[in-house]
Design a protein around this motif. Structure first.
Motif, PDB file in Angstrom:
ATOM      1  N   GLY A 129      34.304   5.603  82.274  1.00 34.06           N
ATOM      2  CA  GLY A 129      33.791   6.782  81.631  1.00 34.06           C
ATOM      3  C   GLY A 129      32.312   7.221  82.236  1.00 34.06           C
ATOM      4  N   VAL A 130      31.890   7.909  81.862  1.00 38.01           N
ATOM      5  CA  VAL A 130      30.616   8.605  82.530  1.00 38.01           C
ATOM      6  C   VAL A 130      29.419   8.582  81.721  1.00 38.01           C
ATOM      7  CG1 VAL A 130      29.479  10.498  83.783  1.00 38.01           C
ATOM      8  CG2 VAL A 130      31.883   9.641  84.432  1.00 38.01           C
ATOM      9  N   LEU A 131      28.260   8.062  82.255  1.00 38.61           N
ATOM     10  CA  LEU A 131      26.967   8.340  81.377  1.00 38.61           C
ATOM     11  C   LEU A 131      26.063   9.540  82.225  1.00 38.61           C
ATOM     12  CD1 LEU A 131      24.588   7.431  79.269  1.00 38.61           C
ATOM     13  CD2 LEU A 131      23.927   5.979  81.098  1.00 38.61           C
ATOM     14  N   ALA A 132      25.807  10.507  81.555  1.00 37.58           N
ATOM     15  CA  ALA A 132      24.944  11.503  82.099  1.00 37.58           C
ATOM     16  C   ALA A 132      23.542  10.914  81.324  1.00 37.58           C
ATOM     17  CB  ALA A 132      25.347  13.124  81.929  1.00 37.58           C
ATOM     18  N   SER A 133      22.358  10.983  82.065  1.00 39.22           N
ATOM     19  CA  SER A 133      21.191  10.787  81.530  1.00 39.22           C
ATOM     20  C   SER A 133      19.904  11.487  81.919  1.00 39.22           C
ATOM     21  CB  SER A 133      21.179   9.136  81.512  1.00 39.22           C
ATOM     22  OG  SER A 133      19.654   8.903  80.930  1.00 39.22           O
ATOM     23  N   ASP A 134      19.060  11.687  81.145  1.00 39.65           N
ATOM     24  CA  ASP A 134      17.809  12.209  81.557  1.00 39.65           C
ATOM     25  C   ASP A 134      16.773  11.197  82.322  1.00 39.65           C
ATOM     26  OD1 ASP A 134      17.002  11.254  79.190  1.00 39.65           O
ATOM     27  OD2 ASP A 134      15.418  12.801  78.659  1.00 39.65           O
ATOM     28  N   ALA A 140      24.348  -3.461  85.116  1.00 38.90           N
ATOM     29  CA  ALA A 140      24.797  -4.164  86.272  1.00 38.90           C
ATOM     30  C   ALA A 140      26.339  -3.740  86.503  1.00 38.90           C
ATOM     31  CB  ALA A 140      25.164  -5.521  85.939  1.00 38.90           C
ATOM     32  N   THR A 141      27.260  -3.250  85.626  1.00 41.83           N
ATOM     33  CA  THR A 141      28.670  -2.593  85.778  1.00 41.83           C
ATOM     34  C   THR A 141      28.800  -1.342  86.115  1.00 41.83           C
ATOM     35  OG1 THR A 141      28.769  -2.762  83.309  1.00 41.83           O
ATOM     36  CG2 THR A 141      29.424  -4.725  84.530  1.00 41.83           C
ATOM     37  N   TRP A 142      27.510  -0.339  86.125  1.00 44.13           N
ATOM     38  CA  TRP A 142      27.851   0.866  86.275  1.00 44.13           C
ATOM     39  C   TRP A 142      27.254   1.325  87.748  1.00 44.13           C
ATOM     40  CZ3 TRP A 142      24.206   2.390  81.602  1.00 44.13           C
ATOM     41  CH2 TRP A 142      24.916   2.257  80.503  1.00 44.13           C
ATOM     42  N   THR A 143      28.174   2.304  88.212  1.00 49.91           N
ATOM     43  CA  THR A 143      27.949   2.899  89.620  1.00 49.91           C
ATOM     44  C   THR A 143      27.100   4.201  89.751  1.00 49.91           C
ATOM     45  OG1 THR A 143      29.945   1.659  90.465  1.00 49.91           O
ATOM     46  CG2 THR A 143      28.873   3.233  92.036  1.00 49.91           C
ATOM     47  N   LEU A 158      23.454  10.273  86.864  1.00 49.67           N
ATOM     48  CA  LEU A 158      25.089  10.084  86.585  1.00 49.67           C
ATOM     49  C   LEU A 158      25.550   8.518  86.891  1.00 49.67           C
ATOM     50  CD1 LEU A 158      26.280  13.478  87.692  1.00 49.67           C
ATOM     51  CD2 LEU A 158      25.966  12.934  85.487  1.00 49.67           C
ATOM     52  N   TYR A 159      26.168   7.960  85.970  1.00 51.10           N
ATOM     53  CA  TYR A 159      26.870   6.630  86.011  1.00 51.10           C
ATOM     54  C   TYR A 159      28.093   6.783  85.835  1.00 51.10           C
ATOM     55  CZ  TYR A 159      21.729   5.472  86.366  1.00 51.10           C
ATOM     56  OH  TYR A 159      20.596   5.529  86.623  1.00 51.10           O
ATOM     57  N   ARG A 160      28.827   5.943  86.446  1.00 50.31           N
ATOM     58  CA  ARG A 160      30.400   5.541  86.293  1.00 50.31           C
ATOM     59  C   ARG A 160      30.478   4.205  85.803  1.00 50.31           C
ATOM     60  NH1 ARG A 160      35.108   8.872  85.968  1.00 50.31           N
ATOM     61  NH2 ARG A 160      34.898   9.643  88.074  1.00 50.31           N
ATOM     62  N   ALA A 161      30.972   3.997  84.571  1.00 55.65           N
ATOM     63  CA  ALA A 161      31.255   2.574  84.116  1.00 55.65           C
ATOM     64  C   ALA A 161      32.187   1.851  84.810  1.00 55.65           C
ATOM     65  CB  ALA A 161      31.387   2.582  82.523  1.00 55.65           C
ATOM     66  N   GLY A 162      32.050   0.615  85.112  1.00 52.46           N
ATOM     67  CA  GLY A 162      33.049  -0.373  85.735  1.00 52.46           C
ATOM     68  C   GLY A 162      33.724  -1.152  84.664  1.00 52.46           C
TER      69      GLY A 162
END
Ligand SMILES: C[S@@+](CC[C@H](N)C(=O)[O-])C[C@H]1O[C@@H](n2cnc3c(N)ncnc32)[C@H](O)[C@@H]1O
Length: 163
Positions: A129-134, A140-143, A158-162
């Motif tokens: 899944g993806v987090l888009a954040s302002d 630790a587990t996000w790229t 923008l982060y992709r969850a591991g």
């Protein structure tokens, strides 16, 4: 740059990042979470880009355009720190995309809030899944994902969850 120029650039960057995030989760099953309904602009954009997806929204109050107000079953009303635990209990780790747009004009406070939100979001985002954040929100587990062309570093995240 005028304040108008600056606002337009900020919104263009936000739209570009949301479009990248929507493409990135096209094949990731799950619900969509919008933290910070505001006047409903980005909620409306997400539902137009991801038709058919269930979208749950968080805000302290409803102050959105009348066309951009979700039904009560999809609204977590109240402070995020009170309502995210409810969402975790109700939805579990089922979010393909979280859009977090709750920043204030206070960088120090934003950083504290972001650090406290990251572990809560991590309990909602599915692997992939993806987090888009302002706000920057390393976990630790996000790229971190690359930003779209033309969006300067630090404007959006923008982060992709591991796993
Ligand atoms: C910048 S606005 C969101 C704009 C919106 N995404 C749009 O495109 O129209 C930020 C929103 O986050 C909400 N917010 C900020 N901190 C919050 C918190 N701790 N709990 C709940 N809502 C919060 C505010 O009430 C405000 O409506």
């Amino acid at each position: 740059m005028s304040r108008l120029d600056s606002a337009i650039r900020r919104l263009e960057a936000q739209r570009a990042c949301l479009d990248v995030a929507c493409t990135a989760v096209a094949a990731v099953p799950g619900v969509i979470l919008e933290a910070g309904l505001g006047n409903g602009r980005t909620y409306d954009h997400l539902r137009s880009r991801l038709p058919g997806r269930e979208i749950f929204v968080f805000d302290r109050q409803v102050d959105a355009h009348p066309d951009c107000i979700p039904d009560a079953a999809h609204l977590f009303l109240g402070d995020l720190f009170d309502r995210l635990p409810d969402a975790i209990a109700r939805l579990g780790r089922t979010a393909a995309l979280i859009h977090s747009d709750i920043g204030t004009g206070e960088p120090g406070r934003n950083a504290c809030v972001a650090a406290a939100l990251a572990p809560l979001y991590a309990r909602l985002l599915v692997p992939g899944g993806v987090l888009a954040s302002d706000q920057a929100m390393p976990a630790a587990t996000w790229t971190a994902l690359p930003l779209p062309a033309g969006v300067p570093t630090g404007r959006y995240f923008l982060y992709r969850a591991g796993d």
